[in-house]
Design an enzyme around this catalytic site. Structure first.
Site, PDB file in Angstrom:
ATOM      1  N   GLY A  31      51.411  21.500  77.486  1.00  7.39           N
ATOM      2  CA  GLY A  31      51.360  20.631  78.425  1.00  7.39           C
ATOM      3  C   GLY A  31      51.583  19.011  77.535  1.00  7.39           C
ATOM      4  N   LEU A  32      52.355  18.198  78.541  1.00  3.68           N
ATOM      5  CA  LEU A  32      52.595  16.121  77.495  1.00  3.68           C
ATOM      6  C   LEU A  32      51.109  16.395  76.001  1.00  3.68           C
ATOM      7  CD1 LEU A  32      54.042  15.059  80.050  1.00  3.68           C
ATOM      8  CD2 LEU A  32      54.918  15.819  78.296  1.00  3.68           C
ATOM      9  N   SER A  33      51.678  15.915  75.676  1.00  2.16           N
ATOM     10  CA  SER A  33      50.764  15.171  74.229  1.00  2.16           C
ATOM     11  C   SER A  33      49.797  14.251  75.152  1.00  2.16           C
ATOM     12  CB  SER A  33      51.875  14.617  73.177  1.00  2.16           C
ATOM     13  OG  SER A  33      50.722  14.118  72.437  1.00  2.16           O
ATOM     14  N   ALA A  34      48.445  14.182  74.854  1.00  2.00           N
ATOM     15  CA  ALA A  34      47.951  13.874  75.364  1.00  2.00           C
ATOM     16  C   ALA A  34      47.489  14.229  76.611  1.00  2.00           C
ATOM     17  CB  ALA A  34      47.688  11.886  74.509  1.00  2.00           C
ATOM     18  N   SER A  35      48.325  14.943  76.980  1.00  2.00           N
ATOM     19  CA  SER A  35      47.046  16.093  78.114  1.00  2.00           C
ATOM     20  C   SER A  35      45.918  16.266  78.592  1.00  2.00           C
ATOM     21  CB  SER A  35      48.604  16.965  78.640  1.00  2.00           C
ATOM     22  OG  SER A  35      48.341  17.916  77.611  1.00  2.00           O
ATOM     23  N   LYS A  37      45.410  19.003  76.178  1.00  2.00           N
ATOM     24  CA  LYS A  37      45.257  20.657  75.778  1.00  2.00           C
ATOM     25  C   LYS A  37      43.630  20.443  74.933  1.00  2.00           C
ATOM     26  CE  LYS A  37      48.730  20.208  74.194  1.00  2.00           C
ATOM     27  NZ  LYS A  37      49.370  19.412  74.722  1.00  2.00           N
ATOM     28  N   SER A  38      43.551  20.132  73.490  1.00  2.00           N
ATOM     29  CA  SER A  38      43.133  20.551  72.425  1.00  2.00           C
ATOM     30  C   SER A  38      41.519  20.221  72.410  1.00  2.00           C
ATOM     31  CB  SER A  38      44.055  19.269  71.456  1.00  2.00           C
ATOM     32  OG  SER A  38      44.989  19.742  69.929  1.00  2.00           O
ATOM     33  N   SER A 105      54.755  23.110  72.956  1.00  2.03           N
ATOM     34  CA  SER A 105      55.781  23.866  73.672  1.00  2.03           C
ATOM     35  C   SER A 105      56.623  23.574  74.829  1.00  2.03           C
ATOM     36  CB  SER A 105      54.550  25.468  73.424  1.00  2.03           C
ATOM     37  OG  SER A 105      53.878  25.720  73.980  1.00  2.03           O
TER      38      SER A 105
END
Length: 199
Positions: A31-35, A37-38, A105
Site C-alpha cells: 500500500g501507499l506510504s502512510a496507509s 501497513k507497518s 512494493s
C-alpha cells in the site's frame, strides 16, 4: 552469477511443519506510504505471537538499515529491494514462521515475482492490499514525506512522482480509512484462520 554452488537438501517443509506443529505463510502487506501497513503489521505480529505461534515482521524501513542499506529508491533499486525481501520471506516461511512483510512494493511485477517464488516451493503467499485514498495518506504523513515530495525534495516518491500499481486480486483488501488498526489486523487473522494457515 555464482556457478560453483550446490543445493543441500534437508527436511522437507511438510516434515518441518509436522515437527514444529505450525506451518509457514507469508502475509505480504502492500500500500501507499502512510496507509498504515507497518502499524497493522505490528498488531498482526503481536496477535499471532499471542496465539503461541512463531511470527516475524519484515518492515520496509527496518530492512533498509541492514540487508538493503546499499539500495536507493530508483525503479531498479526498488525491484532489487523487493526481490531480496521475497527470498528472505520465503526462507522464513519455509522455516514454518508466519512471516509478515510491510513494503510499499509499488510494482505488480515485483509482487508477482514474490508470489511465484513462494508458489514454486508450495509455500502459501497472502497478498494484503492496505487501501487508503492518497488524500488520506497525505493528510496523515507522519514522516513528512509527501510534503517533501510535493516540494521536489524527494524524487521518485510513490503516488506523487512514481507510480503505485494497486493489486487487482489480493487475497485480502483492507480499506484502512474507515476501520481501526485492531479491526484491520482481525480481518487478516480471520482469513488466516479460515484458510487454516494458523490455529
Amino acid at each position: 552469477m555464482a556457478t560453483n554452488i550446490t543445493w543441500h537438501s534437508n527436511l522437507t517443509h511438510k516434515e518441518r511443519a509436522s515437527l514444529r506443529k505450525q506451518q509457514g505463510v507469508t502475509v505480504w502487506l502492500t500500500g501507499l506510504s502512510a496507509s498504515g501497513k507497518s502499524t497493522i503489521a505490528c498488531a498482526l505480529e503481536q496477535s499471532i505471537l499471542n496465539r503461541g505461534l512463531n511470527s516475524y515482521r519484515l518492515d520496509g524501513d527496518n530492512v533498509r538499515f541492514g540487508l538493503n542499506k546499499d539500495l536507493g529508491f530508483s525503479e531498479s533499486d526498488r525491484n532489487e529491494n523487493i526481490r531480496r525481501i521475497s527470498e528472505v520471506a520465503k526462507l522464513f516461511n519455509d522455516s514454518c514462521c508466519v512471516t509478515v512483510t510491510s513494503f510499499i512494493s509499488p510494482y505488480k511485477s515485483d509482487r508477482n515475482l514474490a508470489r511465484e517464488l513462494h508458489e514454486k516451493d508450495n509455500l502459501p503467499f497472502v497478498e494484503v492490499y492496505i487501501d487508503v485514498p492518497i488524500e488520506i495518506a497525505e493528510k496523515r504523513d507522519p514522516k513528512g514525506l509527501y510534503k517533501k515530495a510535493r516540494e521536489g525534495i524527494i524524487k521518485e516518491f510513490t503516488g506523487i512522482s512514481a507510480p503505485y500499481e494497486a493489486p487487482e486480486n489480493p487475497e485480502i483488501h483492507v480499506k484502512n480509512d474507515s476501520i481501526s488498526i485492531e479491526q484491520a489486523a482481525e480481518q487478516i487473522i480471520d482469513y488466516l484462520l479460515e484458510k487454516k494457515y494458523i490455529n
